[in-house]
Write a protein that holds these residues in place. Structure first.
Motif, short mmCIF file in Angstrom:
data_model
loop_
_atom_site.label_atom_id
_atom_site.label_comp_id
_atom_site.label_asym_id
_atom_site.label_seq_id
_atom_site.Cartn_x
_atom_site.Cartn_y
_atom_site.Cartn_z
N ILE A 334 18.87 7.38 9.81
CA ILE A 334 18.41 6.98 8.65
C ILE A 334 18.69 8.31 8.35
CG2 ILE A 334 16.67 6.49 7.19
CD1 ILE A 334 16.16 4.40 9.09
N PHE A 335 18.59 9.23 8.37
CA PHE A 335 18.84 10.61 7.96
C PHE A 335 19.72 10.41 7.77
CE2 PHE A 335 18.97 14.62 7.48
CZ PHE A 335 18.62 15.84 7.01
N LYS A 336 20.34 10.41 8.63
CA LYS A 336 22.61 10.30 8.24
C LYS A 336 22.42 10.15 6.73
CE LYS A 336 26.26 11.10 11.11
NZ LYS A 336 26.99 11.16 12.63
N TYR A 337 23.12 8.55 6.98
CA TYR A 337 22.91 7.69 6.20
C TYR A 337 23.05 6.66 5.72
CZ TYR A 337 26.23 7.48 10.81
OH TYR A 337 27.14 7.97 11.79
N SER A 338 21.19 7.06 5.00
CA SER A 338 20.34 6.29 3.74
C SER A 338 21.10 7.19 2.59
CB SER A 338 18.87 6.46 4.17
OG SER A 338 18.57 6.22 2.97
N THR A 339 21.12 6.25 1.96
CA THR A 339 20.96 6.73 0.45
C THR A 339 19.48 6.91 -0.17
OG1 THR A 339 21.13 4.41 -0.84
CG2 THR A 339 22.95 5.96 -0.26
N ASN A 340 18.55 6.64 1.14
CA ASN A 340 17.45 7.10 0.03
C ASN A 340 17.23 6.39 -0.88
OD1 ASN A 340 18.48 10.05 -0.62
ND2 ASN A 340 16.89 9.61 1.32
N HIS A 341 17.17 5.14 -0.61
CA HIS A 341 16.69 3.89 -1.81
C HIS A 341 15.88 3.39 -0.43
CE1 HIS A 341 16.65 0.31 -4.05
NE2 HIS A 341 17.95 0.03 -4.56
N SER A 342 15.83 1.64 -0.23
CA SER A 342 14.28 1.69 0.88
C SER A 342 14.68 1.81 1.78
CB SER A 342 14.24 0.00 -0.31
OG SER A 342 14.21 0.20 -1.47
N GLU A 343 13.31 1.81 3.55
CA GLU A 343 13.69 1.44 4.52
C GLU A 343 12.64 0.65 4.91
OE1 GLU A 343 16.75 2.48 5.43
OE2 GLU A 343 17.49 4.08 4.24
N ALA A 344 13.12 0.03 6.05
CA ALA A 344 11.82 -0.27 6.87
C ALA A 344 11.84 -0.02 8.12
CB ALA A 344 11.78 -1.75 6.37
N ILE A 345 10.72 -0.52 8.69
CA ILE A 345 10.46 -0.62 10.14
C ILE A 345 9.41 -2.25 10.10
CG2 ILE A 345 8.29 0.68 10.08
CD1 ILE A 345 8.26 1.33 13.07
N ILE A 346 9.69 -2.14 11.67
CA ILE A 346 9.17 -3.38 11.91
C ILE A 346 8.30 -3.01 13.56
CG2 ILE A 346 9.02 -6.22 11.86
CD1 ILE A 346 10.06 -5.63 9.10
N THR A 347 7.00 -3.46 13.12
CA THR A 347 6.07 -2.83 14.04
C THR A 347 4.88 -3.00 14.21
OG1 THR A 347 5.84 -1.05 15.61
CG2 THR A 347 5.88 -0.42 12.54
N GLU A 348 3.94 -3.13 15.46
CA GLU A 348 2.17 -3.45 15.64
C GLU A 348 2.06 -2.40 16.08
OE1 GLU A 348 1.75 -6.44 14.42
OE2 GLU A 348 3.50 -6.98 13.75
N ASN A 349 3.04 -1.57 15.86
CA ASN A 349 2.25 0.15 16.84
C ASN A 349 1.71 1.13 15.30
OD1 ASN A 349 2.51 2.87 17.63
ND2 ASN A 349 2.09 2.08 19.16
N TYR A 350 0.34 1.01 14.88
CA TYR A 350 0.00 1.64 14.12
C TYR A 350 0.32 3.37 13.96
CZ TYR A 350 -3.02 4.12 10.94
OH TYR A 350 -3.76 5.41 9.58
N THR A 351 1.06 4.25 14.88
CA THR A 351 0.95 5.14 15.19
C THR A 351 3.13 5.41 14.35
OG1 THR A 351 -0.36 6.08 16.77
CG2 THR A 351 1.68 7.44 16.54
N ASN A 352 3.49 4.01 14.98
CA ASN A 352 4.51 4.78 14.80
C ASN A 352 5.09 4.47 13.34
OD1 ASN A 352 5.34 5.23 17.64
ND2 ASN A 352 6.55 2.87 18.28
N ALA A 353 4.40 3.54 12.72
CA ALA A 353 4.02 3.16 11.12
C ALA A 353 4.10 4.35 10.33
CB ALA A 353 3.91 1.72 11.46
N GLN A 354 2.96 4.89 11.07
CA GLN A 354 2.80 6.01 10.39
C GLN A 354 4.03 7.37 10.06
OE1 GLN A 354 0.23 3.68 8.92
NE2 GLN A 354 -0.21 6.31 8.24
N ARG A 355 4.31 7.32 11.51
CA ARG A 355 5.51 8.49 11.77
C ARG A 355 6.97 7.98 10.66
NH1 ARG A 355 8.36 9.74 16.80
NH2 ARG A 355 9.44 11.06 15.36
N PHE A 356 6.30 6.63 10.45
CA PHE A 356 7.90 6.24 9.54
C PHE A 356 8.22 6.49 8.34
CE2 PHE A 356 11.18 3.16 7.97
CZ PHE A 356 11.67 2.76 8.43
N LEU A 357 6.81 5.64 7.87
CA LEU A 357 5.99 6.18 6.72
C LEU A 357 5.58 8.09 6.05
CD1 LEU A 357 3.34 3.97 5.94
CD2 LEU A 357 5.49 3.54 5.28
N LYS A 358 6.08 8.56 7.20
CA LYS A 358 6.04 10.14 7.27
C LYS A 358 7.02 10.70 6.76
CE LYS A 358 3.25 14.14 8.19
NZ LYS A 358 2.59 14.55 9.11
#
Length: 418
Positions: A334-358
Protein backbone atom coordinates in the motif's frame (compact mmCIF):
# COMPACT_ATOMS: atom_id res chain seq x y z
CA UNK A 1 -13.86 36.06 -27.78
CA UNK A 2 -11.00 37.22 -25.56
CA UNK A 3 -10.89 34.26 -23.16
CA UNK A 4 -8.51 35.89 -20.71
CA UNK A 5 -10.73 38.94 -20.36
CA UNK A 6 -13.86 36.76 -20.10
CA UNK A 7 -12.47 34.66 -17.24
CA UNK A 8 -10.93 37.66 -15.49
CA UNK A 9 -14.25 39.51 -15.45
CA UNK A 10 -15.91 36.47 -13.91
CA UNK A 11 -13.22 36.41 -11.23
CA UNK A 12 -13.66 40.12 -10.52
CA UNK A 13 -17.38 39.59 -10.00
CA UNK A 14 -16.59 36.74 -7.61
CA UNK A 15 -14.12 38.89 -5.69
CA UNK A 16 -16.74 41.56 -5.10
CA UNK A 17 -19.27 38.95 -4.07
CA UNK A 18 -16.83 37.29 -1.69
CA UNK A 19 -16.47 40.51 0.28
CA UNK A 20 -20.21 40.58 0.97
CA UNK A 21 -20.51 36.85 1.52
CA UNK A 22 -17.81 36.92 4.18
CA UNK A 23 -20.15 38.66 6.61
CA UNK A 24 -23.52 37.55 5.21
CA UNK A 25 -25.90 36.38 7.93
CA UNK A 26 -26.68 32.69 8.24
CA UNK A 27 -30.42 33.08 7.59
CA UNK A 28 -29.83 34.69 4.20
CA UNK A 29 -27.39 31.99 3.18
CA UNK A 30 -29.77 29.26 4.29
CA UNK A 31 -32.63 30.90 2.43
CA UNK A 32 -30.52 30.79 -0.74
CA UNK A 33 -29.81 27.10 -0.29
CA UNK A 34 -33.49 26.28 0.24
CA UNK A 35 -34.46 28.31 -2.83
CA UNK A 36 -31.81 26.45 -4.84
CA UNK A 37 -33.28 23.14 -3.70
CA UNK A 38 -36.78 24.21 -4.66
CA UNK A 39 -35.61 25.46 -8.06
CA UNK A 40 -33.88 22.17 -8.89
CA UNK A 41 -37.09 20.22 -8.32
CA UNK A 42 -39.25 22.71 -10.20
CA UNK A 43 -36.90 22.59 -13.21
CA UNK A 44 -36.18 18.86 -13.15
CA UNK A 45 -37.51 18.18 -16.65
CA UNK A 46 -35.42 20.96 -18.16
CA UNK A 47 -32.25 19.74 -16.45
CA UNK A 48 -32.87 16.13 -17.50
CA UNK A 49 -33.47 17.18 -21.12
CA UNK A 50 -30.10 18.93 -21.20
CA UNK A 51 -28.39 16.00 -19.48
CA UNK A 52 -29.79 13.70 -22.17
CA UNK A 53 -27.93 15.75 -24.80
CA UNK A 54 -24.66 15.21 -22.91
CA UNK A 55 -25.28 11.48 -22.50
CA UNK A 56 -26.04 11.00 -26.20
CA UNK A 57 -22.86 12.88 -27.14
CA UNK A 58 -20.81 10.73 -24.74
CA UNK A 59 -22.26 7.52 -26.16
CA UNK A 60 -21.44 8.60 -29.71
CA UNK A 61 -17.73 8.89 -28.91
CA UNK A 62 -17.62 5.54 -27.12
CA UNK A 63 -17.37 6.73 -23.53
CA UNK A 64 -17.26 3.83 -21.07
CA UNK A 65 -20.43 2.83 -19.24
CA UNK A 66 -18.79 3.61 -15.91
CA UNK A 67 -18.00 7.19 -16.95
CA UNK A 68 -21.45 7.65 -18.47
CA UNK A 69 -22.83 6.64 -15.09
CA UNK A 70 -20.92 9.54 -13.52
CA UNK A 71 -22.44 11.88 -16.09
CA UNK A 72 -26.01 10.65 -15.88
CA UNK A 73 -28.77 12.42 -13.96
CA UNK A 74 -32.19 10.97 -13.21
CA UNK A 75 -35.10 11.77 -10.90
CA UNK A 76 -33.41 10.14 -7.93
CA UNK A 77 -30.10 11.95 -8.38
CA UNK A 78 -31.75 15.33 -8.76
CA UNK A 79 -33.87 14.61 -5.68
CA UNK A 80 -30.67 13.72 -3.83
CA UNK A 81 -29.05 16.98 -4.95
CA UNK A 82 -32.07 18.91 -3.70
CA UNK A 83 -32.03 17.05 -0.38
CA UNK A 84 -28.30 17.74 0.02
CA UNK A 85 -29.02 21.48 -0.27
CA UNK A 86 -31.60 21.23 2.51
CA UNK A 87 -29.19 19.27 4.66
CA UNK A 88 -26.42 21.81 4.09
CA UNK A 89 -28.80 24.58 5.16
CA UNK A 90 -29.42 22.70 8.40
CA UNK A 91 -25.73 22.43 9.26
CA UNK A 92 -24.06 24.80 11.69
CA UNK A 93 -22.59 27.86 10.01
CA UNK A 94 -18.82 27.74 10.60
CA UNK A 95 -18.21 31.42 9.87
CA UNK A 96 -17.56 33.50 12.96
CA UNK A 97 -17.02 30.47 15.18
CA UNK A 98 -14.41 31.09 17.87
CA UNK A 99 -12.30 27.94 17.92
CA UNK A 100 -10.45 28.80 21.11
CA UNK A 101 -9.57 31.78 23.27
CA UNK A 102 -6.86 32.47 25.84
CA UNK A 103 -5.35 35.28 27.93
CA UNK A 104 -1.71 36.40 27.72
CA UNK A 105 0.42 37.72 30.59
CA UNK A 106 -0.29 41.23 29.19
CA UNK A 107 -4.02 40.63 29.79
CA UNK A 108 -4.78 40.43 26.07
CA UNK A 109 -7.67 38.17 25.12
CA UNK A 110 -6.66 36.29 21.96
CA UNK A 111 -8.96 34.08 19.94
CA UNK A 112 -9.13 32.27 16.63
CA UNK A 113 -12.16 32.93 14.44
CA UNK A 114 -13.23 30.92 11.39
CA UNK A 115 -13.44 33.00 8.21
CA UNK A 116 -14.00 32.13 4.53
CA UNK A 117 -11.16 31.39 2.13
CA UNK A 118 -12.56 33.99 -0.29
CA UNK A 119 -12.91 33.05 -3.97
CA UNK A 120 -12.68 29.34 -4.70
CA UNK A 121 -12.14 28.14 -8.25
CA UNK A 122 -13.27 24.58 -8.89
CA UNK A 123 -12.17 22.73 -12.03
CA UNK A 124 -13.96 19.43 -12.49
CA UNK A 125 -14.99 16.86 -15.06
CA UNK A 126 -18.03 14.73 -15.83
CA UNK A 127 -20.18 14.80 -12.68
CA UNK A 128 -22.89 17.49 -12.82
CA UNK A 129 -23.85 16.90 -9.17
CA UNK A 130 -20.51 18.54 -8.28
CA UNK A 131 -21.97 21.80 -9.59
CA UNK A 132 -24.63 21.81 -6.89
CA UNK A 133 -22.47 20.40 -4.07
CA UNK A 134 -19.71 22.94 -4.70
CA UNK A 135 -22.06 25.90 -4.94
CA UNK A 136 -23.90 24.90 -1.76
CA UNK A 137 -20.85 24.37 0.39
CA UNK A 138 -19.15 27.54 -0.82
CA UNK A 139 -22.19 29.70 -0.15
CA UNK A 140 -22.79 28.25 3.32
CA UNK A 141 -19.11 28.77 4.21
CA UNK A 142 -19.20 32.38 2.95
CA UNK A 143 -17.10 31.84 -0.16
CA UNK A 144 -17.75 32.89 -3.74
CA UNK A 145 -17.17 30.15 -6.29
CA UNK A 146 -16.08 30.00 -9.92
CA UNK A 147 -17.08 26.71 -11.51
CA UNK A 148 -15.42 25.30 -14.60
CA UNK A 149 -16.92 21.93 -15.52
CA UNK A 150 -15.85 19.57 -18.27
CA UNK A 151 -17.09 19.59 -21.85
CA UNK A 152 -18.77 16.21 -21.27
CA UNK A 153 -21.38 17.85 -19.01
CA UNK A 154 -21.57 21.34 -20.49
CA UNK A 155 -25.30 21.25 -21.23
CA UNK A 156 -26.17 19.71 -17.86
CA UNK A 157 -24.03 22.19 -15.94
CA UNK A 158 -25.28 25.19 -17.88
CA UNK A 159 -28.87 24.21 -17.09
CA UNK A 160 -28.14 23.65 -13.40
CA UNK A 161 -26.28 26.94 -13.06
CA UNK A 162 -29.05 28.89 -14.77
CA UNK A 163 -31.55 27.48 -12.29
CA UNK A 164 -29.58 27.86 -9.07
CA UNK A 165 -28.10 31.31 -9.87
CA UNK A 166 -31.59 32.72 -10.28
CA UNK A 167 -32.49 31.27 -6.89
CA UNK A 168 -29.38 32.73 -5.27
CA UNK A 169 -30.02 36.23 -6.61
CA UNK A 170 -33.70 36.00 -5.66
CA UNK A 171 -32.60 35.25 -2.08
CA UNK A 172 -30.55 38.43 -1.77
CA UNK A 173 -27.04 37.11 -2.38
CA UNK A 174 -24.74 38.94 -4.81
CA UNK A 175 -24.87 37.72 -8.44
CA UNK A 176 -21.16 36.91 -8.38
CA UNK A 177 -21.64 34.37 -5.59
CA UNK A 178 -21.72 31.63 -8.24
CA UNK A 179 -19.86 32.20 -11.49
CA UNK A 180 -19.71 29.60 -14.25
CA UNK A 181 -17.22 29.29 -17.11
CA UNK A 182 -19.43 28.15 -19.98
CA UNK A 183 -16.58 27.89 -22.48
CA UNK A 184 -14.93 24.47 -22.68
CA UNK A 185 -11.72 25.73 -24.28
CA UNK A 186 -8.70 24.52 -22.27
CA UNK A 187 -7.39 28.09 -22.20
CA UNK A 188 -10.01 29.00 -19.58
CA UNK A 189 -8.27 26.68 -17.13
CA UNK A 190 -4.87 28.18 -17.98
CA UNK A 191 -6.22 31.65 -17.19
CA UNK A 192 -7.79 30.56 -13.90
CA UNK A 193 -4.47 29.06 -12.78
CA UNK A 194 -2.77 32.47 -13.06
CA UNK A 195 -5.38 34.74 -11.45
CA UNK A 196 -3.50 35.42 -8.22
CA UNK A 197 -5.22 38.16 -6.27
CA UNK A 198 -8.63 37.33 -7.71
CA UNK A 199 -8.88 33.59 -7.02
CA UNK A 200 -7.72 32.56 -3.54
CA UNK A 201 -7.55 28.81 -4.07
CA UNK A 202 -8.11 26.29 -6.86
CA UNK A 203 -9.56 22.83 -6.29
CA UNK A 204 -9.25 20.40 -9.21
CA UNK A 205 -11.64 17.46 -9.08
CA UNK A 206 -11.39 14.73 -11.69
CA UNK A 207 -8.92 12.36 -13.28
CA UNK A 208 -5.23 12.09 -12.57
CA UNK A 209 -4.30 14.08 -15.67
CA UNK A 210 -6.42 17.08 -14.73
CA UNK A 211 -5.20 17.15 -11.15
CA UNK A 212 -1.54 16.76 -12.14
CA UNK A 213 -1.79 19.59 -14.67
CA UNK A 214 -3.34 22.02 -12.19
CA UNK A 215 -0.92 21.15 -9.39
CA UNK A 216 2.11 21.55 -11.67
CA UNK A 217 1.05 24.71 -13.54
CA UNK A 218 -1.01 26.85 -11.18
CA UNK A 219 0.43 29.92 -9.48
CA UNK A 220 -2.80 30.18 -7.48
CA UNK A 221 -2.63 27.96 -4.37
CA UNK A 222 -4.10 24.49 -5.00
CA UNK A 223 -5.83 21.99 -2.74
CA UNK A 224 -5.16 18.64 -4.37
CA UNK A 225 -8.11 16.28 -4.47
CA UNK A 226 -7.09 12.75 -5.04
CA UNK A 227 -7.24 10.02 -7.51
CA UNK A 228 -8.14 6.87 -5.64
CA UNK A 229 -6.09 3.73 -5.96
CA UNK A 230 -7.91 2.31 -2.95
CA UNK A 231 -6.94 -1.04 -1.41
CA UNK A 232 -8.80 -3.62 0.64
CA UNK A 233 -6.57 -6.04 2.56
CA UNK A 234 -8.12 -9.34 3.66
CA UNK A 235 -6.14 -10.38 6.73
CA UNK A 236 -5.74 -14.01 7.77
CA UNK A 237 -8.12 -13.27 10.64
CA UNK A 238 -10.85 -11.94 8.34
CA UNK A 239 -14.50 -12.95 8.47
CA UNK A 240 -15.03 -14.21 4.90
CA UNK A 241 -18.69 -13.24 4.59
CA UNK A 242 -17.94 -9.77 5.88
CA UNK A 243 -14.98 -9.49 3.50
CA UNK A 244 -17.02 -10.53 0.45
CA UNK A 245 -19.79 -8.06 1.17
CA UNK A 246 -17.34 -5.21 1.69
CA UNK A 247 -15.28 -6.00 -1.42
CA UNK A 248 -18.31 -6.30 -3.69
CA UNK A 249 -19.68 -3.02 -2.36
CA UNK A 250 -16.33 -1.22 -2.57
CA UNK A 251 -15.77 -2.32 -6.15
CA UNK A 252 -19.23 -2.45 -7.68
CA UNK A 253 -21.55 0.04 -6.02
CA UNK A 254 -20.12 2.79 -8.27
CA UNK A 255 -16.96 1.61 -10.05
CA UNK A 256 -16.11 4.96 -11.64
CA UNK A 257 -15.65 7.03 -8.48
CA UNK A 258 -12.47 7.83 -6.59
CA UNK A 259 -13.39 5.89 -3.43
CA UNK A 260 -14.08 2.63 -5.26
CA UNK A 261 -11.66 -0.22 -4.53
CA UNK A 262 -9.07 -0.80 -7.25
CA UNK A 263 -6.69 -3.29 -5.59
CA UNK A 264 -7.29 -6.35 -3.40
CA UNK A 265 -4.65 -7.85 -1.13
CA UNK A 266 -5.20 -11.27 0.45
CA UNK A 267 -3.10 -12.99 3.11
CA UNK A 268 -1.49 -16.22 1.85
CA UNK A 269 -2.92 -18.30 4.71
CA UNK A 270 -6.50 -17.72 3.54
CA UNK A 271 -5.99 -17.17 -0.19
CA UNK A 272 -6.63 -20.78 -1.27
CA UNK A 273 -9.97 -20.85 0.52
CA UNK A 274 -11.11 -17.26 0.06
CA UNK A 275 -10.11 -16.28 -3.48
CA UNK A 276 -11.99 -18.95 -5.48
CA UNK A 277 -15.35 -18.15 -3.88
CA UNK A 278 -14.79 -14.39 -4.11
CA UNK A 279 -13.52 -14.36 -7.69
CA UNK A 280 -16.43 -16.49 -8.89
CA UNK A 281 -18.84 -13.87 -7.54
CA UNK A 282 -16.81 -11.02 -9.03
CA UNK A 283 -16.64 -12.71 -12.45
CA UNK A 284 -20.40 -13.30 -12.34
CA UNK A 285 -20.66 -9.54 -11.85
CA UNK A 286 -18.45 -8.94 -14.92
CA UNK A 287 -15.33 -7.87 -13.01
CA UNK A 288 -12.04 -8.59 -14.78
CA UNK A 289 -9.40 -9.98 -12.39
CA UNK A 290 -5.75 -9.09 -12.94
CA UNK A 291 -3.75 -11.19 -10.54
CA UNK A 292 -0.26 -12.07 -9.36
CA UNK A 293 1.25 -15.50 -10.07
CA UNK A 294 -0.20 -16.96 -6.87
CA UNK A 295 -3.65 -15.65 -7.72
CA UNK A 296 -3.34 -17.21 -11.18
CA UNK A 297 -2.50 -20.58 -9.61
CA UNK A 298 -5.50 -20.44 -7.29
CA UNK A 299 -8.08 -19.01 -9.71
CA UNK A 300 -8.54 -19.89 -13.38
CA UNK A 301 -9.07 -17.32 -16.15
CA UNK A 302 -7.12 -14.56 -14.39
CA UNK A 303 -5.31 -11.95 -16.46
CA UNK A 304 -1.63 -11.78 -15.42
CA UNK A 305 -1.04 -8.53 -13.55
CA UNK A 306 1.83 -6.23 -14.49
CA UNK A 307 3.34 -3.67 -12.15
CA UNK A 308 1.32 -0.78 -13.55
CA UNK A 309 -1.93 -2.61 -12.73
CA UNK A 310 -1.18 -2.20 -9.04
CA UNK A 311 -0.69 1.55 -9.48
CA UNK A 312 -3.72 2.26 -11.67
CA UNK A 313 -7.05 3.84 -10.87
CA UNK A 314 -9.18 1.79 -13.27
CA UNK A 315 -12.54 3.52 -12.69
CA UNK A 316 -14.03 0.45 -14.32
CA UNK A 317 -14.94 -3.20 -13.68
CA UNK A 318 -11.28 -4.22 -13.35
CA UNK A 319 -9.55 -5.31 -10.14
CA UNK A 320 -5.90 -6.01 -9.40
CA UNK A 321 -5.31 -8.84 -6.91
CA UNK A 322 -2.15 -9.80 -5.04
CA UNK A 323 -1.51 -12.48 -2.44
CA UNK A 324 0.79 -11.23 0.34
CA UNK A 325 2.72 -13.10 2.98
CA UNK A 326 2.03 -10.88 5.97
CA UNK A 327 0.46 -7.72 7.30
CA UNK A 328 3.85 -6.04 6.88
CA UNK A 329 3.91 -6.94 3.18
CA UNK A 330 0.38 -5.60 2.75
CA UNK A 331 1.29 -2.30 4.40
CA UNK A 332 4.46 -2.04 2.29
CA UNK A 333 2.49 -2.72 -0.90
CA UNK A 334 0.00 0.00 0.00
CA UNK A 335 2.86 2.40 0.82
CA UNK A 336 4.33 1.79 -2.64
CA UNK A 337 1.17 2.05 -4.74
CA UNK A 338 -1.36 4.03 -2.73
CA UNK A 339 -2.59 7.46 -3.76
CA UNK A 340 -3.25 8.14 -0.05
CA UNK A 341 -7.01 8.25 -0.52
CA UNK A 342 -8.82 5.37 1.26
CA UNK A 343 -7.50 2.03 2.51
CA UNK A 344 -9.25 -0.80 4.37
CA UNK A 345 -8.37 -3.90 6.35
CA UNK A 346 -10.80 -6.76 6.95
CA UNK A 347 -9.83 -8.51 10.18
CA UNK A 348 -11.16 -9.73 13.51
CA UNK A 349 -7.73 -9.25 15.09
CA UNK A 350 -7.61 -6.09 17.20
CA UNK A 351 -3.82 -5.77 17.15
CA UNK A 352 -3.64 -6.02 13.36
CA UNK A 353 -6.48 -3.55 12.98
CA UNK A 354 -4.74 -1.01 15.20
CA UNK A 355 -1.43 -1.46 13.38
CA UNK A 356 -3.15 -0.88 10.04
CA UNK A 357 -4.85 2.27 11.32
CA UNK A 358 -1.57 3.60 12.72
CA UNK A 359 0.84 2.69 9.93
CA UNK A 360 -1.15 3.19 6.72
CA UNK A 361 -0.81 6.73 5.38
CA UNK A 362 -4.09 7.80 3.77
CA UNK A 363 -6.82 10.39 4.13
CA UNK A 364 -9.23 7.69 5.35
CA UNK A 365 -8.30 4.31 6.85
CA UNK A 366 -11.00 1.71 7.56
CA UNK A 367 -11.39 -1.41 9.64
CA UNK A 368 -14.14 -3.77 8.40
CA UNK A 369 -15.95 -1.21 6.24
CA UNK A 370 -16.17 -0.26 2.57
CA UNK A 371 -13.98 2.49 1.16
CA UNK A 372 -17.14 3.86 -0.50
CA UNK A 373 -17.91 5.70 2.74
CA UNK A 374 -15.17 8.28 2.08
CA UNK A 375 -17.68 10.93 1.15
CA UNK A 376 -18.62 14.24 2.71
CA UNK A 377 -22.32 13.42 2.83
CA UNK A 378 -21.61 10.04 4.45
CA UNK A 379 -19.36 11.72 7.02
CA UNK A 380 -22.18 14.08 7.98
CA UNK A 381 -20.78 17.14 6.18
CA UNK A 382 -23.84 17.65 3.96
CA UNK A 383 -21.71 17.16 0.84
CA UNK A 384 -18.16 17.78 -0.23
CA UNK A 385 -15.99 19.73 -2.64
CA UNK A 386 -13.75 16.70 -3.05
CA UNK A 387 -11.45 14.35 -1.16
CA UNK A 388 -8.17 16.05 -0.33
CA UNK A 389 -5.22 13.65 -0.33
CA UNK A 390 -2.62 16.26 0.59
CA UNK A 391 -1.53 17.12 4.10
CA UNK A 392 -1.55 20.91 4.16
CA UNK A 393 -4.71 22.79 5.13
CA UNK A 394 -7.21 19.93 4.71
CA UNK A 395 -7.25 16.17 4.30
CA UNK A 396 -10.12 13.84 3.50
CA UNK A 397 -13.67 14.93 2.56
CA UNK A 398 -13.79 18.71 2.28
CA UNK A 399 -16.95 20.01 3.89
CA UNK A 400 -17.79 23.39 5.38
CA UNK A 401 -15.00 23.63 7.96
CA UNK A 402 -12.39 22.66 5.38
CA UNK A 403 -13.46 25.65 3.24
CA UNK A 404 -12.50 28.08 5.97
CA UNK A 405 -9.32 29.49 7.41
CA UNK A 406 -8.85 31.42 10.65
CA UNK A 407 -7.87 34.86 11.76
CA UNK A 408 -6.74 35.96 15.20
CA UNK A 409 -8.93 38.39 17.08
CA UNK A 410 -7.42 40.28 20.00
CA UNK A 411 -9.21 42.25 22.75
CA UNK A 412 -7.16 44.77 24.68
CA UNK A 413 -7.67 47.59 27.18
CA UNK A 414 -4.98 50.05 26.18
CA UNK A 415 -1.99 47.66 26.27
CA UNK A 416 1.21 48.68 24.48
CA UNK A 417 4.23 46.48 23.96
CA UNK A 418 7.28 47.28 26.07
Amino acid sequence: MDIKNYVTEKAKNSKLAAKKLSYMDTNTKNKALLEMSKALLENKDYILSQNKIDIEAAEKIGTSKALIDRLTLDDKRINNMAEALIKTASLQDPIGEIIKMWKTPDELQIGQMRVPLGVIGIIYEARPNVTVDAAALCIKSGNAVILRGGKEAINSNTAIIRVIREAVIKSGLPSGSIEFIDITDRETVNVMMKLNGLIDVLIPRGGAGLIKSVVENSTVPVIETGTGNCHVYVDKYADFEKAENIIINAKLQRPAVCNAMESLLVHKDVADEFLPRLCKKLKDLNVEIRGCSVTQRIVSDVVPAVDEDYAKEFLDLILSVKVVGSLDEAIDHIFKYSTNHSEAIITENYTNAQRFLKEVDAAAVYVNASTRFTDGEQFGFGGEIGISTQKLHARGPMGLNQLTTTKYIIYGDGQVRK
